[in-house]
Scaffold this motif. Structure first.
Motif, PDB file in Angstrom:
ATOM      1  N   LEU A   1      19.385  35.168  60.523  1.00 31.46           N
ATOM      2  CA  LEU A   1      20.539  34.874  61.354  1.00 31.46           C
ATOM      3  C   LEU A   1      20.993  36.106  62.133  1.00 31.46           C
ATOM      4  N   LYS A   2      20.945  37.241  61.492  1.00 30.15           N
ATOM      5  CA  LYS A   2      21.353  38.516  62.134  1.00 30.15           C
ATOM      6  C   LYS A   2      20.526  38.787  63.389  1.00 30.15           C
ATOM      7  N   HIS A   3      19.250  38.477  63.311  1.00 30.95           N
ATOM      8  CA  HIS A   3      18.357  38.760  64.420  1.00 30.95           C
ATOM      9  C   HIS A   3      18.208  37.595  65.377  1.00 30.95           C
ATOM     10  N   GLY A   4      19.016  36.557  65.162  1.00 33.11           N
ATOM     11  CA  GLY A   4      19.061  35.435  66.097  1.00 33.11           C
ATOM     12  C   GLY A   4      17.795  34.606  66.184  1.00 33.11           C
ATOM     13  N   GLU A   5      16.992  34.685  65.158  1.00 35.79           N
ATOM     14  CA  GLU A   5      15.753  33.918  65.182  1.00 35.79           C
ATOM     15  C   GLU A   5      16.011  32.508  64.657  1.00 35.79           C
ATOM     16  N   ILE A   6      15.527  31.559  65.388  1.00 41.74           N
ATOM     17  CA  ILE A   6      15.682  30.173  64.975  1.00 41.74           C
ATOM     18  C   ILE A   6      14.325  29.668  64.495  1.00 41.74           C
TER      19      ILE A   6
END
Length: 105
Positions: free
Chosen positions: A99-104
Motif C-alpha cells: 500500500l505504501k508503494h501504491g502497487e495494486i
C-alpha cells in the motif's frame, strides 16, 4: 467399464498418502475440493501449477503447530504462507509495504 488399473492404483496411493499425512481419506479430500469449487481458499483461483505435465492438486493446508486441517490452497498461496512463516504480523507488514508503494495487485 470402471476405472483403469492405473487410476485405481493412483487413487490408492493418494488415499494412503492423505491418511498418513493429514488423517483424511481421498473421499474427504474430494469433498473439500467440491466444497471449494476446486479453487484455492485464499486467492479463489483454480490451481495452475504443472508438475510433470499435469496440473497439481490443491494442497491440504494445516496448522503446523497442532496439525489441525484448515482448507485447500493452490501451490503459490501455500508457499506464500510458508515464506511469510504463517505470521499475521509479517503478512500485515507486507500489506502495508504494498500500500505504501501504491502497487495494486
Amino acid at each position: 467399464y470402471g476405472k483403469s488399473a492405473y487410476k485405481i492404483k493412483k487413487d490408492i496411493y493418494k488415499n494412503n498418502k492423505l491418511k498418513r499425512s493429514y488423517g483424511i481419506t481421498l473421499d474427504q479430500y474430494n469433498n473439500m475440493v467440491k466444497e471449494q469449487n476446486n479453487c484455492c481458499a485464499i486467492c479463489k483461483q483454480k490451481e495452475t501449477r504443472l508438475y510433470k505435465g499435469v496440473i497439481s492438486s490443491l494442497a491440504v493446508d494445516h496448522n503446523h503447530e497442532n496439525g489441525i486441517l484448515r482448507e485447500l490452497l493452490c501451490y503459490k498461496c501455500n508457499f506464500g504462507l510458508a515464506f511469510f512463516k504463517e505470521s499475521i504480523e509479517i503478512l500485515e507488514s507486507a500489506k502495508k509495504y504494498i500500500l505504501k508503494h501504491g502497487e495494486i495487485l
